[in-house]
Design a protein around this motif. Structure first.
Motif, short mmCIF file in Angstrom:
data_model
loop_
_atom_site.label_atom_id
_atom_site.label_comp_id
_atom_site.label_asym_id
_atom_site.label_seq_id
_atom_site.Cartn_x
_atom_site.Cartn_y
_atom_site.Cartn_z
N UNK A 153 0.85 -1.21 0.00
CA UNK A 153 0.00 0.00 0.00
C UNK A 153 0.87 1.25 0.00
N UNK A 154 1.88 1.25 0.88
CA UNK A 154 2.79 2.42 0.97
C UNK A 154 3.52 2.61 -0.36
N UNK A 155 4.04 1.50 -0.92
CA UNK A 155 4.79 1.61 -2.18
C UNK A 155 3.89 2.08 -3.32
N UNK A 156 2.63 1.64 -3.33
CA UNK A 156 1.69 2.05 -4.38
C UNK A 156 1.41 3.55 -4.31
N UNK A 157 1.15 4.04 -3.10
CA UNK A 157 0.87 5.48 -2.96
C UNK A 157 2.11 6.31 -3.27
N UNK A 158 3.28 5.79 -2.91
CA UNK A 158 4.54 6.49 -3.20
C UNK A 158 4.76 6.57 -4.71
N UNK A 159 4.50 5.46 -5.40
CA UNK A 159 4.66 5.41 -6.86
C UNK A 159 3.73 6.40 -7.55
N UNK A 160 2.47 6.42 -7.08
CA UNK A 160 1.48 7.34 -7.64
C UNK A 160 1.90 8.80 -7.44
N UNK A 161 2.41 9.06 -6.24
CA UNK A 161 2.87 10.41 -5.89
C UNK A 161 3.99 10.86 -6.83
N UNK A 162 4.95 9.98 -7.07
CA UNK A 162 6.10 10.32 -7.94
C UNK A 162 5.65 10.48 -9.39
N UNK A 163 4.72 9.62 -9.83
CA UNK A 163 4.21 9.73 -11.20
C UNK A 163 3.50 11.06 -11.43
N UNK A 164 2.71 11.49 -10.42
CA UNK A 164 1.99 12.77 -10.53
C UNK A 164 2.94 13.94 -10.74
N UNK A 202 6.08 13.55 -12.00
CA UNK A 202 7.05 13.22 -13.04
C UNK A 202 8.44 12.99 -12.51
N UNK A 203 8.54 12.36 -11.33
CA UNK A 203 9.85 12.12 -10.70
C UNK A 203 10.15 10.62 -10.70
N UNK A 204 11.44 10.29 -10.48
CA UNK A 204 11.82 8.88 -10.37
C UNK A 204 12.24 8.59 -8.93
N UNK A 205 12.09 7.35 -8.53
CA UNK A 205 12.44 6.96 -7.15
C UNK A 205 13.94 7.00 -6.94
N UNK A 206 14.39 7.66 -5.87
CA UNK A 206 15.84 7.72 -5.55
C UNK A 206 16.11 7.20 -4.15
N UNK A 207 15.04 7.01 -3.35
CA UNK A 207 15.21 6.56 -1.96
C UNK A 207 15.58 5.07 -1.96
N UNK A 208 16.74 4.74 -1.39
CA UNK A 208 17.26 3.37 -1.45
C UNK A 208 16.32 2.37 -0.78
N UNK A 209 15.70 2.74 0.35
CA UNK A 209 14.82 1.82 1.08
C UNK A 209 13.60 1.47 0.22
N UNK A 210 13.04 2.48 -0.46
CA UNK A 210 11.87 2.24 -1.30
C UNK A 210 12.25 1.37 -2.50
#
Length: 778
Positions: free
Chosen positions: A714-725, A727-735
């Motif tokens: 759930x957390x990863x899904x909301x984080x992905x949606x947030x970044x897509x909105x 236009x950013x890419x994931x940089x946090x190593x834990x995620x």
């Protein structure tokens, strides 16, 4: 207030009197150019010679060794230092025996002063030197050396600095080497006298430019008098720092600590070269140029509260005037009155030996009890009890005369406490520390023990003034304080483990006061007089604070006005010239506080609708949220147009469980940590994770999900949606680590969320059933 002066018909000294000093409140020693030291007994009106000095010894200054330090009587408090024109100072016992004479300066020793502990002596002379000596007369250091004579010296409040004169300049020199001194031009003529008070930390100076001035300890001018006819030859603070006296040719003046004059006497004295206040601060003595010693008693002090006006008409007599029915009562006392306080329906009077407690309903039968120490320096009142401060300590008494507690703290010095550094409420006592001015000690009034976890309240900068609110529950008690930068802060006094938030609510605040019947706070900030109708708003909804204020232009209050008291809906302010201004504020906020304290929410809403004032609605909104009454909060927020908050309140009301609602009310007030803790404690793990997702606390949301092994997707899904909105890419190593090989399936996630909500509803229904069955059984 005025001075009642007395002079003998014929002077006892044949030459000018150079210095005077009190041993007790009724015994004075005087020294004159006729080489005699005389002892004056005011009880028997007798004058006797103590000793005749050698013919080549002309006394200049006299100072008694402090009688007590921190309540401990000193064995050597029976001696004084006498400086003379032959370059020596003499340590002389009370019976007149010269214990030691020390060659101190070349030329006359113009002044000598003991520090407040009686452990060091400062002398200054015509040779321009400032010297520090031990108690036994051994030279410790030469603090300063300059080309012009030094006429006067005074110790700083902490005995760490010395103030002395240098021509037209005043200089503050710390005792530690290599510490920068403070120097400023204080007068247009030679400075003749200076004094520094340990309670209010203000400095007095007097000069040949015929003016006296009041300074703060940083050299800022607070008051400058008009030029007099003749040079000002003497100034002296009273012990408690509330008054000072000024002496000149045929002139004796009594002044308030802010500089304005209470009374002017024109006695036939010649120049008054030296003024000394008695130990209890009720009278003073002056050394006169024509051989007289003038005595002056402070009379006609006035106390006001509601419809009562009380005046000290004689040393042992008070007059009570009820302005409603014009009734007048006289109160007679066995000994002279030293301090008094009138508040909360009681008059508390301390004499030299006893304390009297009168009720305003009955002036005929006071409650009387004996005092331990004698000289009371401060009386503070609360609704249920009062505080006496004397040389021995702090004593809390009930109005029935019962000693409730006697709080103590490390390094306590009661002789330097005043109304700005001590505050009392029904359940709490707060005292500002003198050793570390960033610290406030908070005690439980009933037990006298430190409140909460025993830790003191510590601020980041030095605190100037403190005040406790007077009403409400003990666990909601608030303290307001002004720091050195003149910022006003508020915080809770209950401190268990977690650090309480200290919140700034005002800037450039000169003075403050709490209301006596409800928790309204008033203050003068910069050029505005401000009333905080509900200061607690900062803990509930910070955005609302500005809407809960009443402001009025304060430019006509002149410079440095002081709030005297805030009773009912009337505030009394004293201007810099001593005149009183009365301001009336709306009575409705006080009524609103009363309704809310007794949970009459419908009456409170009705009152706000009647008054039609946005400030009242804003106060009600904050009060309702603080008391968790969301129905009233919704009405109040709607009335001030805060639509977003109304929507959030509706969202809270629709939440299935009580725990969720409580957590979201905490969130509403900005208490994120408390909200999360509450949810975790009640097992609502998903809701705690969702709160952090909504607040974009991604790291904390993931941490909770991983720890409790649930809703990581759930957390990863909301984080992905947030970044897509965005236009950013994931940089946090834990995620990135947890997202490896994980497919986000929104249908699955929505199903899990619905399951959690259903589970919460079931729990809420189950707990409601249990509560209902318990009620039926009862």
């Amino acid at each position: 207030m005025r001075l009642k002066t007395s002079l003998l018909k014929e002077p006892k000294h044949k030459e000018l009197v150079s210095c005077v000093g009190w041993t007790t409140a009724d015994e004075l020693y005087s020294c004159s150019d006729d080489h005699q030291i005389l002892k004056w007994n005011l009880l028997t009106s007798e004058t006797s010679r103590v000793v005749k000095l050698p013919d080549d010894t002309y006394p200049i200054d006299l100072h008694w060794l402090p009688r007590s330090v921190g309540g401990k009587k000193q064995s050597q408090a029976e001696s004084f230092v006498l400086t003379s024109s032959d370059g020596k100072f003499h340590l002389i016992s009370k019976v007149g025996r010269v214990e030691k004479s020390v060659e101190a300066h070349s030329g006359a020793v113009l002044a000598g002063r003991w520090n407040s502990e009686g452990t060091a002596l400062a002398t200054v002379g015509e040779d321009g030197q400032v010297k520090i000596w031990s108690k036994s007369g051994m030279l410790r250091s030469t603090l300063a050396q300059q080309g012009t004579p030094v006429y006067s010296v005074a110790w700083g409040p902490d005995s760490e600095k010395v103030l002395y004169t240098s021509g037209k300049q005043l200089i503050i020199k710390p005792l530690q080497p290599n510490v920068k001194l403070l120097q400023w031009k204080a007068h247009d003529g030679l400075i003749l006298k200076t004094d520094w008070n340990s309670v209010n930390e203000l400095i007095l100076s007097a000069g040949e430019d015929c003016k006296y001035k009041v300074w703060d300890s940083y050299g800022h001018l607070l008051y400058s008098s008009q030029p007099h006819e003749y040079p000002i030859t003497s100034v002296a603070w009273s012990g408690d720092g509330e008054l000072f006296a000024v002496g000149s040719f045929h002139t004796l003046r009594l002044c308030d600590k802010t500089g304005w004059s209470y009374a002017l006497e024109k006695p036939n004295t010649g120049s008054i070269f030296n003024i000394a206040w008695s130990v209890d601060g009720t009278q003073l003595a002056g050394a006169c140029g024509n051989g007289h010693v003038i005595f002056a008693h402070v009379v006609e002090q006035r106390w006001e509260w509601k419809n009562f006006e009380i005046t000290l008409i004689k040393r042992r007599t008070m007059q009570v005037h009820n302005v409603i029915n014009d009734a007048v009562d006289l109160l007679e006392f066995r000994d002279r009155v030293i301090k008094a306080s009138l508040n909360y329906g009681h008059l508390v009077v301390s004499t030299s030996l006893q304390c009297y407690v009168f009720s305003t309903n009955n002036w005929n039968t006071p409650l009387i009890f004996d005092l331990k120490e004698g000289t009371v320096t401060l009386i503070l009142q609360a609704e249920r009890h009062f505080l006496l401060v004397d040389g021995g300590g702090l004593y809390l008494y009930s109005y029935e005369g019962r000693l409730i507690s006697s709080p103590k703290f490390p390094g306590m010095r009661t002789d330097i406490l005043n109304a700005q550094t001590v505050s009392l409420s029904n359940d709490t006592l707060a005292v500002k520390d003198k050793a570390d001015e960033k610290v406030i000690y908070i005690f439980d009034a009933i037990s006298g023990k430190p409140l909460g976890d025993g830790k003191s309240l510590t601020h980041k900068t030095e605190i100037v003034e403190i005040a406790l609110d007077q009403k409400g529950l003990t666990n909601e008690r608030k303290i307001a304080f002004i720091d050195k930068n003149r910022d006003l802060y508020i915080t809770s006094v209950k401190r268990f483990g977690k650090e309480q938030k200290i919140v700034k609510i005002g800037t450039m605040v000169q003075t403050l006061a709490w209301n006596d019947t409800s928790n309204l706070l008033c203050g003068i900030q910069d050029t505005h007089f401000t009333v905080w109708y509900y200061p607690n708003t900062v803990y509930v909804d910070k955005d609302l604070l500005t809407k809960t204020l009443y402001e009025k232009d304060a430019s006509d209050f002149s410079k440095n006005p002081q709030i005297v008291h805030f009773v009912g809906n009337q505030i009394t302010i004293r201007r810099a010239d001593g005149s009183l201004i009365h301001i009336n504020i709306s009575p409705y906020p006080v009524i609103l506080h009363e309704y809310v304290s007794s949970s009459k929410w419908e009456d409170a809403v009705r009152l706000c609708r009647f008054v039609k004032d946005q400030t009242m609605w804003a106060c009600l909104a904050a009060m309702a949220v603080a008391n968790k009454d969301m129905a009233t909060a919704e009405i109040a927020y709607a009335s001030i147009g805060e639509i977003d908050k109304v929507q959030y309140i509706n969202f809270i009301k629709d939440l299935p469980s009580k725990e969720s609602r409580m957590a979201h009310i905490l969130l509403f007030s900005g208490n994120t940590q408390e909200a999360e803790t509450l949810l975790l404690q009640t097992g609502l793990i998903y809701q705690a994770i969702q709160v952090n997702i909504n607040l974009y606390n991604w790291d904390r949301a993931l941490e909770l999900a991983v720890k409790h092994k649930t809703h990581v997707d759930t957390v990863l899904a909301y984080r992905q949606k947030f970044l897509e909105d965005f236009g950013k890419k994931e940089t946090n190593k834990r995620f990135l680590q947890y997202a490896e090989g994980l497919e986000v399936d929104w249908n699955k996630i929505k199903a899990k969320i619905e399951m959690e909500i259903a589970k919460e509803r079931e729990r809420a229904a189950a707990s409601a059933t249990v509560r209902a069955s318990v009620t039926v059984q009862q």
